[in-house]
Write a protein that holds these residues in place. Structure first.
Motif, PDB file in Angstrom:
ATOM      1  N   GLY A  78       0.838  -1.195   0.000  1.00  0.00           N
ATOM      2  CA  GLY A  78       0.000   0.000   0.000  1.00  0.00           C
ATOM      3  C   GLY A  78       0.867   1.237   0.000  1.00  0.00           C
ATOM      4  O   GLY A  78       1.650   1.456  -0.919  1.00  0.00           O
ATOM      5  N   LYS A  79       0.747   2.034   1.043  1.00  0.00           N
ATOM      6  CA  LYS A  79       1.553   3.254   1.133  1.00  0.00           C
ATOM      7  C   LYS A  79       2.595   3.183   2.240  1.00  0.00           C
ATOM      8  O   LYS A  79       3.156   4.191   2.646  1.00  0.00           O
ATOM      9  CB  LYS A  79       0.639   4.460   1.340  1.00  0.00           C
ATOM     10  N   ILE A  80       2.881   1.981   2.735  1.00  0.00           N
ATOM     11  CA  ILE A  80       3.863   1.780   3.806  1.00  0.00           C
ATOM     12  C   ILE A  80       5.101   1.091   3.242  1.00  0.00           C
ATOM     13  O   ILE A  80       5.007   0.047   2.591  1.00  0.00           O
ATOM     14  CB  ILE A  80       3.283   0.914   4.947  1.00  0.00           C
ATOM     15  N   VAL A  81       6.259   1.677   3.528  1.00  0.00           N
ATOM     16  CA  VAL A  81       7.548   1.119   3.106  1.00  0.00           C
ATOM     17  C   VAL A  81       8.285   0.659   4.360  1.00  0.00           C
ATOM     18  O   VAL A  81       8.363   1.399   5.341  1.00  0.00           O
ATOM     19  CB  VAL A  81       8.407   2.177   2.374  1.00  0.00           C
ATOM     20  N   ILE A  82       8.826  -0.565   4.322  1.00  0.00           N
ATOM     21  CA  ILE A  82       9.636  -1.070   5.429  1.00  0.00           C
ATOM     22  C   ILE A  82      11.081  -1.162   4.941  1.00  0.00           C
ATOM     23  O   ILE A  82      11.354  -1.807   3.931  1.00  0.00           O
ATOM     24  CB  ILE A  82       9.147  -2.445   5.910  1.00  0.00           C
ATOM     25  N   LEU A  83      11.977  -0.502   5.670  1.00  0.00           N
ATOM     26  CA  LEU A  83      13.402  -0.484   5.320  1.00  0.00           C
ATOM     27  C   LEU A  83      14.225  -1.098   6.440  1.00  0.00           C
ATOM     28  O   LEU A  83      13.922  -0.927   7.619  1.00  0.00           O
ATOM     29  CB  LEU A  83      13.870   0.959   5.096  1.00  0.00           C
ATOM     30  N   TYR A  84      15.305  -1.811   6.041  1.00  0.00           N
ATOM     31  CA  TYR A  84      16.217  -2.419   7.013  1.00  0.00           C
ATOM     32  C   TYR A  84      17.648  -2.114   6.601  1.00  0.00           C
ATOM     33  O   TYR A  84      18.010  -2.191   5.422  1.00  0.00           O
ATOM     34  CB  TYR A  84      16.022  -3.931   7.059  1.00  0.00           C
ATOM     35  N   LYS A  85      18.446  -1.783   7.593  1.00  0.00           N
ATOM     36  CA  LYS A  85      19.890  -1.637   7.386  1.00  0.00           C
ATOM     37  C   LYS A  85      20.571  -2.039   8.679  1.00  0.00           C
ATOM     38  O   LYS A  85      20.229  -1.542   9.754  1.00  0.00           O
ATOM     39  CB  LYS A  85      20.253  -0.197   7.033  1.00  0.00           C
ATOM     40  N   GLU A  86      21.532  -2.936   8.579  1.00  0.00           N
ATOM     41  CA  GLU A  86      22.253  -3.403   9.764  1.00  0.00           C
ATOM     42  C   GLU A  86      23.049  -2.253  10.368  1.00  0.00           C
ATOM     43  O   GLU A  86      23.767  -1.542   9.677  1.00  0.00           O
ATOM     44  CB  GLU A  86      23.192  -4.545   9.379  1.00  0.00           C
ATOM     45  N   SER A  87      22.910  -2.073  11.668  1.00  0.00           N
ATOM     46  CA  SER A  87      23.584  -0.991  12.375  1.00  0.00           C
ATOM     47  C   SER A  87      25.020  -1.385  12.707  1.00  0.00           C
ATOM     48  O   SER A  87      25.305  -2.546  12.991  1.00  0.00           O
ATOM     49  CB  SER A  87      22.826  -0.672  13.663  1.00  0.00           C
ATOM     50  N   LYS A  88      25.897  -0.402  12.699  1.00  0.00           N
ATOM     51  CA  LYS A  88      27.290  -0.666  13.069  1.00  0.00           C
ATOM     52  C   LYS A  88      27.469  -0.644  14.584  1.00  0.00           C
ATOM     53  O   LYS A  88      28.198  -1.446  15.140  1.00  0.00           O
ATOM     54  CB  LYS A  88      28.196   0.379  12.426  1.00  0.00           C
ATOM     55  N   ASP A  89      26.794   0.292  15.254  1.00  0.00           N
ATOM     56  CA  ASP A  89      26.982   0.484  16.688  1.00  0.00           C
ATOM     57  C   ASP A  89      25.838  -0.038  17.550  1.00  0.00           C
ATOM     58  O   ASP A  89      26.042  -0.330  18.719  1.00  0.00           O
ATOM     59  CB  ASP A  89      27.167   1.978  16.990  1.00  0.00           C
ATOM     60  N   HIS A  90      24.631  -0.116  16.998  1.00  0.00           N
ATOM     61  CA  HIS A  90      23.450  -0.462  17.792  1.00  0.00           C
ATOM     62  C   HIS A  90      22.760  -1.730  17.264  1.00  0.00           C
ATOM     63  O   HIS A  90      21.549  -1.771  17.131  1.00  0.00           O
ATOM     64  CB  HIS A  90      22.446   0.690  17.777  1.00  0.00           C
ATOM     65  N   LYS A  91      23.526  -2.765  16.979  1.00  0.00           N
ATOM     66  CA  LYS A  91      22.956  -3.977  16.396  1.00  0.00           C
ATOM     67  C   LYS A  91      22.075  -4.701  17.395  1.00  0.00           C
ATOM     68  O   LYS A  91      22.522  -5.107  18.452  1.00  0.00           O
ATOM     69  CB  LYS A  91      24.069  -4.904  15.912  1.00  0.00           C
TER      70      LYS A  91
END
Length: 96
Positions: A78-91
């Motif tokens: 729909g109009k919702i986007v889910i994004l993921y990116k692995e964190s360097k400091d706050h995994k």
């Protein structure tokens, strides 16, 4: 690149999240991308809402957000986007 199993897991983790950004009639810009990158570093997984006033196609907007932030596009529904990116400091998220 995320596998299908990893995307399913991330979708389940994102289910309870509320969108923290909105893309409006201004579309995708550097200011928005910078804030998304900062939020991804802290949270790893976020939701973004695409408002009806956006002149561009939703698929294109989702792709621009993911590429600009250096993130993986988990889902566009729909109009919702889910994004993921692995964190360097706050995994905090361990992918299967």
């Amino acid at each position: 690149m995320l596998t299908g199993k990893q995307k399913r897991y991330l979708r389940s983790q994102a289910h309870h999240l509320n969108p923290i950004f909105q893309v409006g009639k201004g579309g995708v810009n550097d200011h928005l991308i910078r804030h998304i990158q900062e939020a991804l570093e802290v949270r790893e997984l976020i939701k973004v809402t695409i408002l009806n006033t956006v002149p561009d196609d939703r698929d294109e907007v989702a792709r621009e957000l993911a590429e600009g932030a250096g993130a993986e596009l988990v889902q566009l529904i729909g109009k919702i986007v889910i994004l993921y990116k692995e964190s360097k400091d706050h995994k905090t998220i361990e992918l299967p």
